[in-house]
Design an enzyme around this catalytic site. Structure first.
Site, PDB file in Angstrom:
ATOM      1  N   THR A 215       5.305  32.929  11.631  1.00 47.01           N
ATOM      2  CA  THR A 215       5.535  31.867  10.658  1.00 47.01           C
ATOM      3  C   THR A 215       4.165  31.494  10.135  1.00 47.01           C
ATOM      4  OG1 THR A 215       7.376  31.028  11.987  1.00 47.01           O
ATOM      5  CG2 THR A 215       6.285  29.430  10.569  1.00 47.01           C
TER       6      THR A 215
ATOM      7  N   THR B   7       4.750  27.580  15.361  1.00 41.69           N
ATOM      8  CA  THR B   7       5.199  28.958  15.158  1.00 41.69           C
ATOM      9  C   THR B   7       5.805  29.424  16.476  1.00 41.69           C
ATOM     10  OG1 THR B   7       3.123  29.927  15.900  1.00 41.69           O
ATOM     11  CG2 THR B   7       3.296  29.456  13.564  1.00 41.69           C
TER      12      THR B   7
HETATM   13  N1  GLY Z   1       9.241  29.716  14.271  1.00 46.45           N
HETATM   14  C1  GLY Z   1      10.018  30.442  13.373  1.00 46.45           C
HETATM   15  C2  GLY Z   1      11.376  30.699  13.781  1.00 46.45           C
HETATM   16  O1  GLY Z   1      11.730  30.576  14.935  1.00 46.45           O
HETATM   17  O2  GLY Z   1      12.153  31.054  12.929  1.00 46.45           O
END
Ligand code: GLY
Length: 308
Positions: free
Chosen positions: A166, A217
């Site tokens: 992310t 993230t």
């Molecule tokens: N951190 C991004 C997701 O789990 O989609």
């Protein structure tokens, strides 16, 4: 004026700093920085060329939060819009809502004139197909319903190094305002419609000028269950320092029972511009770019190794 970002934010952090240097707001800087990451075809975890869901469709999640007002905008499982962060910003600015998903989010993006594009690149499609063919061939060949295999998929794709990445940006502008933005293509091979923490205000994103901002993230289900970004800002508001609050928030994640336990990482900035980043994995880094610096520096994240 300063910016911190996840390390994959390098593609956009110079543009974001240019915005601040020209007198732009933290919101403008975060949007500008994230858009360039979303546009980067080499990053298969965010925006255009993101890895798709189980059906081979790219679904994006993004959110943005204004620390001055605590206004927020988010989109989830939106298809066909490379700049999900910009659609999220328009949600924040144009609607009496905070969060749109799926068809509604796409309809709104279209009404706002946001750019549309096919997001699945041949390279991302190959990565998607190769894993399915190799690991769950009966599903890929259409001989078995994916629901019957979703847990197996999840195990195969729960490699925390790969599918949950992310981009995070936090900016503080010349007026001292904070903005936090997050964008992702989510857990690759996810069940269609799955939302991670990135568009969930309080889980993957939170900003409050009074105390600070945090963004996550990694395995989004864990950050949703623990309310990680909000917990971080709340602890700062209760008077904890970054070095007290960050490890406390991260240690709490170890208390979650989770068959697919994976890496979660967080960047955080306090109301004075102090910053740190944390990770459940060793050797992780983040970027810091101060206005007086010629280029961002890559700094180590604090490794939180266990619950104690
Ligand atoms: N951190 C991004 C997701 O789990 O989609």
């Amino acid at each position: 004026m300063k910016i911190i970002a996840s390390t994959n934010g390098r593609t956009g952090i110079f543009a974001a700093m240019d915005v601040l240097r020209r007198g732009g707001s933290a919101i403008d800087a975060v949007e500008a920085g994230i858009r360039l990451v979303e546009d980067n075809p080499e990053d298969h975890t965010v925006g255009y060329s993101g890895l798709p869901n189980l059906l081979g469709e790219v679904e994006l999640d993004a959110s943005i939060m204004d620390g001055r007002t605590r206004a927020a905008g988010a989109v989830g499982a939106i298809k066909g819009f490379p700049y999900a962060i910009s659609v999220a910003r328009r949600v924040m600015e144009e609607l009496p809502h905070c969060f749109l998903v799926g068809e509604g989010a796409a309809r709104f993006g279209r009404e706002m004139g946001c750019e549309e594009r096919e997001l699945l690149t041949p390279e991302a499609r190959d990565i998607w197909r190769q894993l399915l063919e190799a690991k769950v061939p009966e599903v890929y060949a259409g001989r078995m319903r994916y629901l019957e295999k979703i847990r197996q998929y999840a195990r195969v794709t729960a490699d925390p190094e790969r599918p949950n990445e992310t981009v995070n940006f936090i900016a503080m502008d010349a007026a001292g305002n904070l903005c936090c933005g997050v964008s992702t293509s989510g857990w690759a091979w996810k069940y269609p419609g799955r939302l991670g923490d990135s568009p969930v205000i309080g889980a993957g994103n939170y900003a409050d000028n009074r105390y600070g901002a945090a963004a996550c993230t990694g395995r989004g289900e864990m950050a949703i269950r623990a309310g990680t970004a909000r917990a971080m800002v709340l602890y700062l508001g209760m008077g904890m320092t970054l070095d007290e609050a960050g490890p406390a928030v991260m240690r709490d994640l170890y208390q979650l029972e989770d068959e697919y336990f994976g890496r979660v990482s967080m960047i955080a900035m306090d109301a004075k511009g102090g910053h740190r980043a944390f990770s459940l994995a060793p050797d992780a880094t983040y970027l810091h770019f101060g206005a007086a610096m010629a280029a961002p520096e890559e700094l180590p994240r604090v490794y939180v190794a266990g619950p104690a």
